[in-house]
Structures are given as structure tokens and as C-alpha cells.
Design a protein around this motif. Structure first.
Motif, PDB file in Angstrom:
ATOM      1  N   ARG A   2       0.905  -1.041  -0.039  1.00 42.13           N
ATOM      2  CA  ARG A   2       0.081   0.302   0.395  1.00 42.13           C
ATOM      3  C   ARG A   2       1.096   1.092   0.157  1.00 42.13           C
ATOM      4  NH1 ARG A   2      -4.830  -0.961   3.983  1.00 42.13           N
ATOM      5  NH2 ARG A   2      -5.440   1.349   2.724  1.00 42.13           N
ATOM      6  N   PRO A   3       0.691   2.473  -0.579  1.00 45.23           N
ATOM      7  CA  PRO A   3       1.480   3.281   0.262  1.00 45.23           C
ATOM      8  C   PRO A   3       1.409   4.014   0.409  1.00 45.23           C
ATOM      9  CG  PRO A   3      -0.780   3.485  -1.907  1.00 45.23           C
ATOM     10  CD  PRO A   3      -0.715   2.581  -0.896  1.00 45.23           C
ATOM     11  N   LEU A   4       3.031   4.805   0.546  1.00 44.94           N
ATOM     12  CA  LEU A   4       3.551   5.101   1.885  1.00 44.94           C
ATOM     13  C   LEU A   4       3.220   6.665   2.140  1.00 44.94           C
ATOM     14  CD1 LEU A   4       4.888   4.733   4.703  1.00 44.94           C
ATOM     15  CD2 LEU A   4       6.964   5.100   3.946  1.00 44.94           C
ATOM     16  N   ARG A   5       2.175   6.900   2.734  1.00 46.54           N
ATOM     17  CA  ARG A   5       2.471   8.567   2.366  1.00 46.54           C
ATOM     18  C   ARG A   5       1.942   9.707   4.259  1.00 46.54           C
ATOM     19  NH1 ARG A   5      -2.318  10.859  -1.373  1.00 46.54           N
ATOM     20  NH2 ARG A   5      -0.769  12.566  -1.461  1.00 46.54           N
ATOM     21  N   LYS A   6       1.834   8.221   4.913  1.00 45.29           N
ATOM     22  CA  LYS A   6       1.362   9.089   6.251  1.00 45.29           C
ATOM     23  C   LYS A   6       2.800   8.966   7.182  1.00 45.29           C
ATOM     24  CE  LYS A   6      -3.535   7.957   5.683  1.00 45.29           C
ATOM     25  NZ  LYS A   6      -4.700   7.506   6.552  1.00 45.29           N
ATOM     26  N   ILE A   7       2.570  10.047   8.261  1.00 45.36           N
ATOM     27  CA  ILE A   7       4.038  10.069   9.260  1.00 45.36           C
ATOM     28  C   ILE A   7       3.680  10.509  10.186  1.00 45.36           C
ATOM     29  CG2 ILE A   7       5.144  11.749   8.176  1.00 45.36           C
ATOM     30  CD1 ILE A   7       7.297  10.577   8.705  1.00 45.36           C
ATOM     31  N   ILE A   8       3.976   9.902  11.467  1.00 45.42           N
ATOM     32  CA  ILE A   8       3.479  10.221  12.867  1.00 45.42           C
ATOM     33  C   ILE A   8       4.247  11.176  13.532  1.00 45.42           C
ATOM     34  CG2 ILE A   8       2.187   9.404  14.997  1.00 45.42           C
ATOM     35  CD1 ILE A   8       1.331   6.722  14.074  1.00 45.42           C
ATOM     36  N   PHE A   9       3.956  12.503  14.335  1.00 46.99           N
ATOM     37  CA  PHE A   9       5.534  12.870  14.673  1.00 46.99           C
ATOM     38  C   PHE A   9       4.750  13.206  16.565  1.00 46.99           C
ATOM     39  CE2 PHE A   9       5.836  14.276  10.322  1.00 46.99           C
ATOM     40  CZ  PHE A   9       8.093  14.652  11.193  1.00 46.99           C
ATOM     41  N   PRO A  10       5.644  12.191  17.421  1.00 46.32           N
ATOM     42  CA  PRO A  10       5.223  12.413  18.498  1.00 46.32           C
ATOM     43  C   PRO A  10       5.657  13.719  19.436  1.00 46.32           C
ATOM     44  CG  PRO A  10       6.178  10.313  18.038  1.00 46.32           C
ATOM     45  CD  PRO A  10       6.604  10.880  16.767  1.00 46.32           C
ATOM     46  N   ALA A  11       4.869  14.702  19.762  1.00 45.35           N
ATOM     47  CA  ALA A  11       4.892  16.452  20.362  1.00 45.35           C
ATOM     48  C   ALA A  11       4.550  16.438  21.379  1.00 45.35           C
ATOM     49  CB  ALA A  11       4.553  16.844  18.913  1.00 45.35           C
ATOM     50  N   ALA A  12       4.063  15.537  21.880  1.00 50.18           N
ATOM     51  CA  ALA A  12       3.518  15.490  23.577  1.00 50.18           C
ATOM     52  C   ALA A  12       4.360  16.077  24.462  1.00 50.18           C
ATOM     53  CB  ALA A  12       2.090  14.682  23.520  1.00 50.18           C
ATOM     54  N   GLY A  13       5.557  15.568  24.678  1.00 51.25           N
ATOM     55  CA  GLY A  13       6.805  16.131  25.618  1.00 51.25           C
ATOM     56  C   GLY A  13       6.876  16.833  26.106  1.00 51.25           C
ATOM     57  N   MET A  14       7.464  17.217  27.451  1.00 55.87           N
ATOM     58  CA  MET A  14       6.899  18.244  28.233  1.00 55.87           C
ATOM     59  C   MET A  14       8.920  19.704  28.212  1.00 55.87           C
ATOM     60  SD  MET A  14       4.672  17.538  31.580  1.00 55.87           S
ATOM     61  CE  MET A  14       6.034  16.245  32.153  1.00 55.87           C
ATOM     62  N   LEU A  37      12.196  23.569  15.104  1.00 58.73           N
ATOM     63  CA  LEU A  37      12.970  22.637  15.323  1.00 58.73           C
ATOM     64  C   LEU A  37      11.337  21.544  14.376  1.00 58.73           C
ATOM     65  CD1 LEU A  37      15.147  20.409  16.360  1.00 58.73           C
ATOM     66  CD2 LEU A  37      14.216  20.179  18.677  1.00 58.73           C
ATOM     67  N   ILE A  38      10.330  21.523  14.740  1.00 59.68           N
ATOM     68  CA  ILE A  38       9.958  20.338  13.661  1.00 59.68           C
ATOM     69  C   ILE A  38       9.061  20.896  12.513  1.00 59.68           C
ATOM     70  CG2 ILE A  38       7.613  22.216  14.216  1.00 59.68           C
ATOM     71  CD1 ILE A  38       7.381  18.271  15.026  1.00 59.68           C
ATOM     72  N   GLN A  39       9.746  21.934  12.410  1.00 58.36           N
ATOM     73  CA  GLN A  39       9.590  22.060  10.664  1.00 58.36           C
ATOM     74  C   GLN A  39      10.676  21.624  10.211  1.00 58.36           C
ATOM     75  OE1 GLN A  39       9.566  26.532   9.404  1.00 58.36           O
ATOM     76  NE2 GLN A  39       9.959  25.843   7.061  1.00 58.36           N
ATOM     77  N   TYR A  40      11.904  21.761  10.346  1.00 56.78           N
ATOM     78  CA  TYR A  40      13.068  20.542   9.576  1.00 56.78           C
ATOM     79  C   TYR A  40      12.421  19.242   9.857  1.00 56.78           C
ATOM     80  CZ  TYR A  40      16.594  23.978  10.479  1.00 56.78           C
ATOM     81  OH  TYR A  40      17.040  25.019  10.641  1.00 56.78           O
ATOM     82  N   GLY A  41      11.685  18.688  10.612  1.00 52.63           N
ATOM     83  CA  GLY A  41      11.125  16.912  10.671  1.00 52.63           C
ATOM     84  C   GLY A  41      10.413  17.163   9.244  1.00 52.63           C
ATOM     85  N   VAL A  42       9.085  17.774   9.694  1.00 50.18           N
ATOM     86  CA  VAL A  42       7.931  18.311   8.617  1.00 50.18           C
ATOM     87  C   VAL A  42       8.957  18.202   6.950  1.00 50.18           C
ATOM     88  CG1 VAL A  42       6.086  19.250   7.293  1.00 50.18           C
ATOM     89  CG2 VAL A  42       6.158  18.127   9.750  1.00 50.18           C
ATOM     90  N   GLU A  43       9.074  18.939   7.045  1.00 50.42           N
ATOM     91  CA  GLU A  43      10.192  19.116   5.830  1.00 50.42           C
ATOM     92  C   GLU A  43      10.867  17.973   5.085  1.00 50.42           C
ATOM     93  OE1 GLU A  43      12.593  22.518   5.763  1.00 50.42           O
ATOM     94  OE2 GLU A  43      11.615  24.009   5.843  1.00 50.42           O
ATOM     95  N   GLU A  44      11.765  17.454   5.493  1.00 51.04           N
ATOM     96  CA  GLU A  44      12.364  16.293   5.639  1.00 51.04           C
ATOM     97  C   GLU A  44      11.255  14.644   5.202  1.00 51.04           C
ATOM     98  OE1 GLU A  44      14.196  12.645   8.117  1.00 51.04           O
ATOM     99  OE2 GLU A  44      15.053  14.333   8.667  1.00 51.04           O
ATOM    100  N   ALA A  45       9.832  14.935   6.249  1.00 51.92           N
ATOM    101  CA  ALA A  45       8.702  13.660   5.054  1.00 51.92           C
ATOM    102  C   ALA A  45       8.831  14.012   4.204  1.00 51.92           C
ATOM    103  CB  ALA A  45       8.328  14.012   6.390  1.00 51.92           C
ATOM    104  N   LEU A  46       8.442  15.859   3.941  1.00 54.09           N
ATOM    105  CA  LEU A  46       7.129  15.986   2.269  1.00 54.09           C
ATOM    106  C   LEU A  46       8.970  15.760   1.264  1.00 54.09           C
ATOM    107  CD1 LEU A  46       5.811  18.937   3.589  1.00 54.09           C
ATOM    108  CD2 LEU A  46       4.165  17.514   2.951  1.00 54.09           C
ATOM    109  N   ALA A  47       9.779  15.784   1.948  1.00 52.72           N
ATOM    110  CA  ALA A  47      10.851  15.615   1.032  1.00 52.72           C
ATOM    111  C   ALA A  47      11.332  13.703   0.386  1.00 52.72           C
ATOM    112  CB  ALA A  47      12.424  15.979   1.536  1.00 52.72           C
ATOM    113  N   ALA A  48      10.549  12.935   1.418  1.00 51.58           N
ATOM    114  CA  ALA A  48      10.804  11.939   1.126  1.00 51.58           C
ATOM    115  C   ALA A  48       8.994  11.223   1.094  1.00 51.58           C
ATOM    116  CB  ALA A  48      10.756  11.262   2.519  1.00 51.58           C
TER     117      ALA A  48
END
Length: 287
Positions: A2-14, A37-48
Motif C-alpha cells: 500500500r502507498p506510504l504517505r502517512k507519518i506520525i510526529f510524537p510531540a507531546a513531551g514536556m 525544530l519541528i519544521q525541519y522534520g516536516v520538510e524532511e518527511a515531505l521530501a520523502a
């Protein structure tokens, strides 16, 4: 597959290691040079090619939602003032991806945070990215994992070699090197003592999973502190189906610690196309 399009970012830490800076601001919104910091991760995911973003957040994380939302008044002000570069930068962030948000109501571990996103996955393969593990390279880290996933159809973990005196900080893998050159993972140990570590290869916050992981997460028993460990579910998955590891190519910064955060700002600041030269000169003068 199945297509791989979804990604989870756990971001609930204190973000307790950054107090008092994180008393009223999420650690994911701390900036590395000129981006949170979170934007770097999202941009990396989108590039993939992973453009369905699922943020697992907690109390006090509203700034993350605001960052990826459209700010019509700010954009209008920048545009009317002729600040085209800033307008384009702000506008791009707001429109780069569709993001959904899930609340982790109790801090019950990384495995629990991933499990909170189950409703949005629809029995599809998915990625997981820990944004405070900042990895910068020519090929995005998630893309390196994706290439192995598409070749094998199996779950894939991002790995990096760590010194012996640091293995107790990470989930450490045991593995078999196959003739193809791939590393098939056979076991994972969460934060072992150096003498008990099966290798010096650490899991560094990048994952792609088959849907089977979610089923196993539901059966993981809480460990120390009542937390559900993602590593326990991965180890169970490795006993049911192949899991591969990828030695990631790139610069890695543990930006979830003040020391790693400072290193990331220093190194990426020196490499920055706009600020790098001036920053380098300032450091020379200071030192």
C-alpha cells in the motif's frame, strides 16, 4: 504494497530539559537558526513523499498548530509592506502540508503516543519521526528508509553508530548482515548497560512500519513508570516478520538536549547561506 504517505510526529513531551524556556513554549518550536525544530522534520518527511502529517500533541502545544496554520493578517501585512521574501517563507510553511492533530492526554511513553494516531492510519504503512533527532544530509533520512521499504516491503529503522559510553542512552539493535548488504534486525534492547549491549548501533528516531506494529502495540505491557515502550513492540514485530535497519548518512544532532541543540545551531549556523559568513567571523572574533 500500500502507498506510504502517512507519518506520525510524537510531540507531546514536556521538554523538561529545556526549562524554563519550555515553560510556556513547546520544545518543538525552539529554533535551529531560523526555523523551529519541528519544521525541519516536516520538510524532511515531505521530501520523502510522506505528505499526510499526524501530530500527536499534548497540553500547551497550541503554538505548533498555529505555526502550520495560515496567518492571514501577517501574510497581508508582509505583502503590503513589500517584504516578498518573508511573505513567501511564511506562506510556504502554512501551505506545505495538511496536518491533523491528536491529543495524547497522558504521558504514557513513545509507544502510547504512536498508538494514539491509530484512528488516522486505516491499516496503512506509516512513518514515525522524532523531531528532536535532527538529521541533515543530501538525501533526507526518511527517504533513505523509504528506499529500503520499497525494495523489501518490510519495516525499516534508522540507525547510527554510537560510542560505547553512550549506548545506555538509546535503543540498541542486534542484527544479521545479509548478502544483499541489508541489515536484518533480530532484537532491540532499550538503554542497555554497555556490557549488555548487542552492538553499538542505536535507533535514532526515524522509522517506517507495516500495519502489524499497531496490533502489537496494543498488547505491550507498561514498563517502568507505566510507559508503553515502542522498542518492546518493535522487538515483538521482529519475531513475526523481517525488520531492516539503515545506517543513515547525514549529520545528526540530539537537539532534544541543550548541548545537542547548541551544537545544531552552531554547525547549521556556520553552514547557512545567508548568515554563515558573518557568524563565522563573529565566532573568530569572540574566540
Amino acid at each position: 504494497m500500500r502507498p506510504l504517505r502517512k507519518i506520525i510526529f510524537p510531540a507531546a513531551g514536556m521538554g523538561t530539559r529545556f526549562l524554563p524556556a519550555t515553560k510556556a513554549s513547546p520544545k518543538e518550536m525552539l529554533t535551529i537558526v531560523d526555523k523551529p525544530l519541528i519544521q525541519y522534520g516536516v520538510e524532511e518527511a515531505l521530501a520523502a513523499g510522506m505528505d499526510h502529517i499526524i501530530m500527536v500533541t499534548g497540553r500547551g502545544k497550541r503554538a505548533i498548530e498555529d505555526h502550520f496554520d495560515i496567518s492571514a493578517e501577517l501574510e497581508a501585512n508582509l505583502k503590503s509592506a513589500g517584504k516578498s521574501k518573508l511573505y513567501k517563507a511564511v506562506s510556504r510553511v502554512s501551505r506545505m502540508a495538511e496536518v491533523v492533530y491528536v491529543r495524547q492526554k497522558q504521558a504514557l511513553g513513545l509507544g502510547h503516543a504512536v498508538l494514539c494516531a491509530e484512528h488516522w492510519l486505516n491499516d496503512e504503512p506509516f512513518g514515525v519521526s522524532l523531531a528532536d533527532e535532527l538529521i541533515v544530509g543530501n538525501i533526507p533520512a526518511m527517504q533513505q528508509l523509504r528506499e529500503v521499504y520499497e525494495a523489501t516491503g518490510c519495516s525499516v529503522l534508522g540507525l547510527m553508530q554510537v560510542p560505547e559510553d553512550q549506548v545506555s542512552r538509546y535503543g540498541i539493535v542486534d542484527y544479521i548482515a545479509e548478502e544483499s548488504g541489508l541489515l536484518r534486525l533480530t532484537d532491540m534492547v532499550e538503554k542497555p548497560a554497555p556490557e549488555d549491549a548487542p552492538s553499538h548501533l542505536a535507533i535514532v528516531g526515524r522509522y517506517i512500519f507495516t500495519p502489524a506494529l499497531m496490533t502489537l502495540l496494543k498488547d505491550v505491557q507498561p514498563g517502568k513508570g507505566g510507559e508503553i515502550q515502542l522498542t518492546d513492540a518493535i522487538a515483538a514485530l521482529a519475531r513475526q516478520e523481517p525488520i531492516y535497519g539503515v545506517l543513515l548518512d547525514g549529520q545528526r544532532f540530539d537537539a532534544g538536549t541543550p548541548e545537542g541543540f547548541l551544537k545544531a545551531n552552531a554547525v547549521l549556523g556556520l553552514q547557512h547561506a545567508v548568515y554563515g559568513d558573518a557568524f563565522r567571523q563573529a565566532l573568530k572574533e569572540y574566540l
